[in-house]
Design a protein around this motif. Sequence first.
Motif, short mmCIF file in Angstrom:
data_model
loop_
_atom_site.label_atom_id
_atom_site.label_comp_id
_atom_site.label_asym_id
_atom_site.label_seq_id
_atom_site.Cartn_x
_atom_site.Cartn_y
_atom_site.Cartn_z
N ALA A 74 -28.76 -27.68 -14.04
CA ALA A 74 -30.01 -28.11 -13.40
C ALA A 74 -29.84 -28.19 -11.89
O ALA A 74 -30.72 -27.77 -11.12
N ALA A 77 -29.88 -24.68 -10.48
CA ALA A 77 -31.19 -24.05 -10.64
C ALA A 77 -32.14 -24.54 -9.55
O ALA A 77 -32.85 -23.74 -8.91
N VAL A 78 -32.16 -25.84 -9.31
CA VAL A 78 -33.03 -26.40 -8.28
C VAL A 78 -32.59 -25.91 -6.90
O VAL A 78 -33.43 -25.51 -6.07
N CYS A 89 -30.67 -19.00 -16.01
CA CYS A 89 -29.75 -20.10 -16.27
C CYS A 89 -29.21 -20.00 -17.68
O CYS A 89 -29.98 -19.88 -18.64
N VAL A 103 -36.11 -29.34 -12.92
CA VAL A 103 -36.14 -27.88 -12.77
C VAL A 103 -37.58 -27.38 -12.82
O VAL A 103 -38.00 -26.55 -12.00
N GLN A 107 -39.69 -25.51 -9.89
CA GLN A 107 -40.30 -24.20 -10.11
C GLN A 107 -41.76 -24.21 -9.65
O GLN A 107 -42.22 -23.27 -8.99
#
Length: 317
Positions: A74, A77-78, A89, A103, A107
């Motif tokens: 996470a 991803a962020v 991911c 996340v 997005q």
Amino acid sequence: MKTALLGTGFGQAHATVYHAHADVDEVVVFGRTPAKLQKMADQFGFTTTTDLDALYADPSIDLVDICLPTPLHAEHAVRAMRAGKDVLCELPLATSIDDAHRVIEAQRATGRQVFVDMFARFSPANEYLTQAVTDGRYGPLRTLEIETRTALLWEGYDLLLDSLAMDAMHADLDIIATVLGRPSDITAIGAQGDPRGSAAEALLTYPTAVARCTASSLMPKPYGMGGGMRAVFTGAVLETSFEAGADGRPRSTLVEYTDTGRRTVDLPGRDTYAAVIDHALDCLAGRATSRITPESTLDGLRLTLDVHHRLTNSLRA
């Protein structure tokens, strides 16, 4: 398409796909161990780096593929989205529902695309099962059993009871959540191996069905990976079996049993890891709509976390 591949463990499977992919122009691999990076450079000809900050600052990188340990998914991803990158991911998306929502919020705020590597959704046998439940061709589903057995195929990556549900059962539990939803009750038991593996079983009860998910990482390395599924409907039984290795190229069969006889269902051969990457690239090019959004993984993640908490609580008992 220029891709940053984070991780040299499970990242090996993704590297194999990228190496053969016509739509991927360049791959840069991040890792912390020079010897592992050199191995990937020698095998695939990819550029490698130990400088993660430089990757995020590189404006030419389009996609960040996160194959780092699960607790880091996470966070990265962020970070990747905030750096203007799209994200693929490795599963699971996060180790908590709160982090999964972080996340999703990132997005929405950045407008980037995020794909979660729910490779089991691209298995032809699982697609057949899901469609059979959706269209009701065999009547209601009454029992569903899914089993995965694996050796420790990725160097330095153990699968003990504190990680087995998240890293070995999540894909199967996601399929169960897809076809049956959230269970009314969960029982999970496990056995710790010596020194690096474990085994666990989860029994999930529903008002009109029962599901069982079993995983073991106690197999010797030559075993590779194997398993299967048995779905019992009121009007038929579906059974699958598969064998695979670390490369994600399973050899699977699907057999249908009804009152009229036994039939082997013809399934297409498919590398499910490659199918996920193909799908993500098609989505980025505007040729497809994502089947593996973060939102779509939440029910399976909740179920996996429920099983995980029961297994880890049993360790502390």
